[in-house]
Design a protein around this motif. Structure first.
Motif, PDB file in Angstrom:
ATOM      1  N   GLU A  21     -25.330  25.184 -64.150  1.00 34.62           N
ATOM      2  CA  GLU A  21     -25.908  24.162 -65.036  1.00 34.62           C
ATOM      3  C   GLU A  21     -24.988  22.952 -65.133  1.00 34.62           C
ATOM      4  N   HIS A  22     -23.699  23.210 -65.252  1.00 34.95           N
ATOM      5  CA  HIS A  22     -22.726  22.115 -65.318  1.00 34.95           C
ATOM      6  C   HIS A  22     -22.735  21.318 -64.015  1.00 34.95           C
ATOM      7  N   CYS A  23     -22.771  22.015 -62.902  1.00 32.44           N
ATOM      8  CA  CYS A  23     -22.774  21.349 -61.600  1.00 32.44           C
ATOM      9  C   CYS A  23     -24.023  20.484 -61.446  1.00 32.44           C
ATOM     10  N   ALA A  24     -25.182  21.029 -61.784  1.00 35.16           N
ATOM     11  CA  ALA A  24     -26.433  20.263 -61.656  1.00 35.16           C
ATOM     12  C   ALA A  24     -26.381  19.004 -62.519  1.00 35.16           C
ATOM     13  N   SER A  25     -25.924  19.148 -63.743  1.00 32.20           N
ATOM     14  CA  SER A  25     -25.826  17.987 -64.637  1.00 32.20           C
ATOM     15  C   SER A  25     -24.840  16.960 -64.106  1.00 32.20           C
ATOM     16  N   SER A  26     -23.733  17.438 -63.578  1.00 27.62           N
ATOM     17  CA  SER A  26     -22.723  16.526 -63.030  1.00 27.62           C
ATOM     18  C   SER A  26     -23.209  15.854 -61.751  1.00 27.62           C
ATOM     19  N   CYS A  27     -23.961  16.573 -60.932  1.00 27.74           N
ATOM     20  CA  CYS A  27     -24.518  15.998 -59.700  1.00 27.74           C
ATOM     21  C   CYS A  27     -25.444  14.828 -60.024  1.00 27.74           C
ATOM     22  N   LEU A  28     -26.162  14.925 -61.127  1.00 28.74           N
ATOM     23  CA  LEU A  28     -27.077  13.852 -61.523  1.00 28.74           C
ATOM     24  C   LEU A  28     -26.340  12.561 -61.862  1.00 28.74           C
ATOM     25  N   LYS A  29     -25.042  12.655 -62.120  1.00 25.48           N
ATOM     26  CA  LYS A  29     -24.233  11.487 -62.467  1.00 25.48           C
ATOM     27  C   LYS A  29     -23.474  10.928 -61.267  1.00 25.48           C
ATOM     28  N   GLU A  30     -23.595  11.580 -60.115  1.00 23.11           N
ATOM     29  CA  GLU A  30     -22.873  11.116 -58.922  1.00 23.11           C
ATOM     30  C   GLU A  30     -23.479   9.815 -58.395  1.00 23.11           C
ATOM     31  N   ASP A  32     -24.171   8.743 -55.267  1.00 24.24           N
ATOM     32  CA  ASP A  32     -25.252   8.912 -54.282  1.00 24.24           C
ATOM     33  C   ASP A  32     -26.016  10.198 -54.607  1.00 24.24           C
ATOM     34  N   ILE A  33     -26.928  10.099 -55.550  1.00 28.81           N
ATOM     35  CA  ILE A  33     -27.660  11.274 -56.020  1.00 28.81           C
ATOM     36  C   ILE A  33     -28.519  11.892 -54.917  1.00 28.81           C
ATOM     37  N   ASN A  34     -28.966  11.077 -53.965  1.00 27.22           N
ATOM     38  CA  ASN A  34     -29.800  11.608 -52.878  1.00 27.22           C
ATOM     39  C   ASN A  34     -29.059  12.653 -52.051  1.00 27.22           C
ATOM     40  N   MET A  35     -27.754  12.511 -51.936  1.00 29.60           N
ATOM     41  CA  MET A  35     -26.966  13.498 -51.196  1.00 29.60           C
ATOM     42  C   MET A  35     -26.807  14.794 -51.983  1.00 29.60           C
ATOM     43  N   MET A  36     -27.131  14.761 -53.267  1.00 31.51           N
ATOM     44  CA  MET A  36     -26.913  15.910 -54.137  1.00 31.51           C
ATOM     45  C   MET A  36     -28.198  16.682 -54.446  1.00 31.51           C
ATOM     46  N   ILE A  37     -29.331  16.248 -53.900  1.00 32.84           N
ATOM     47  CA  ILE A  37     -30.623  16.843 -54.263  1.00 32.84           C
ATOM     48  C   ILE A  37     -30.661  18.345 -53.987  1.00 32.84           C
ATOM     49  N   ASN A  38     -30.260  18.775 -52.807  1.00 35.38           N
ATOM     50  CA  ASN A  38     -30.282  20.217 -52.499  1.00 35.38           C
ATOM     51  C   ASN A  38     -29.333  20.994 -53.399  1.00 35.38           C
ATOM     52  N   CYS A  39     -28.223  20.406 -53.706  1.00 38.13           N
ATOM     53  CA  CYS A  39     -27.252  21.048 -54.592  1.00 38.13           C
ATOM     54  C   CYS A  39     -27.867  21.248 -55.978  1.00 38.13           C
ATOM     55  N   ILE A  40     -28.507  20.210 -56.484  1.00 31.90           N
ATOM     56  CA  ILE A  40     -29.127  20.290 -57.807  1.00 31.90           C
ATOM     57  C   ILE A  40     -30.212  21.363 -57.827  1.00 31.90           C
ATOM     58  N   LYS A  84     -20.213  22.201 -49.487  1.00 28.51           N
ATOM     59  CA  LYS A  84     -20.359  21.012 -48.625  1.00 28.51           C
ATOM     60  C   LYS A  84     -19.906  19.733 -49.323  1.00 28.51           C
ATOM     61  N   HIS A  85     -19.729  19.785 -50.635  1.00 30.62           N
ATOM     62  CA  HIS A  85     -19.432  18.584 -51.412  1.00 30.62           C
ATOM     63  C   HIS A  85     -18.006  18.621 -51.949  1.00 30.62           C
ATOM     64  N   ASP A  86     -17.412  17.442 -52.058  1.00 27.78           N
ATOM     65  CA  ASP A  86     -16.011  17.333 -52.454  1.00 27.78           C
ATOM     66  C   ASP A  86     -15.861  16.911 -53.915  1.00 27.78           C
ATOM     67  N   HIS A  87     -16.675  17.499 -54.767  1.00 27.76           N
ATOM     68  CA  HIS A  87     -16.578  17.210 -56.199  1.00 27.76           C
ATOM     69  C   HIS A  87     -16.013  18.445 -56.891  1.00 27.76           C
ATOM     70  N   GLU A  88     -15.220  18.224 -57.932  1.00 30.69           N
ATOM     71  CA  GLU A  88     -14.612  19.350 -58.637  1.00 30.69           C
ATOM     72  C   GLU A  88     -15.676  20.286 -59.211  1.00 30.69           C
TER      73      GLU A  88
END
Length: 114
Positions: A21-30, A32-40, A84-88
């Protein structure tokens, strides 16, 4: 059916769900959100499945340990995507998912369809 003490497993499932849940919420704030869609998407699925697994185990459902097969699968998929992503937040989520997948693997039972 023998009742098991699933407290540690339930906690691992809930920790994974919270990390997702934390990751999905944080991905929405990145940026380039389009690169995070599968992650979310995988984060949300994994959080839902882990939460449901915890519920089933808590109520000592007859399918609780079989459901862990599905939980292991979504955790491994989510961990692979987050890696695949370099976010904490993605690194933390991947680690929680890997730990949860291993715990599910150690505790799941085969699905019997008679």
């Amino acid at each position: 059916m023998e009742t098991r003490n699933n407290h540690a497993l339930i906690q691992t499932l809930l920790d994974c769900a919270l990390a997702c849940e934390h990751c999905a919420s944080s991905c929405l704030k990145e940026e380039d959100i389009n690169m995070m869609i599968n992650c979310i998407k995988l984060d949300r699925d994994c959080a839902d499945i882990c939460t449901q697994a915890a519920r089933l185990l808590q109520r000592d459902s007859i399918i609780g340990h079989q459901y862990l097969l599905l939980c292991e699968e979504i955790c491994r998929l989510c961990a692979a995507e987050c890696s695949k992503h370099d976010h904490e937040h993605c690194r933390q989520c991947a680690a929680a998912c890997e730990e949860c997948a291993d715990a599910c693997h150690a505790n799941h039972e085969p699905i019997n369809q008679d």
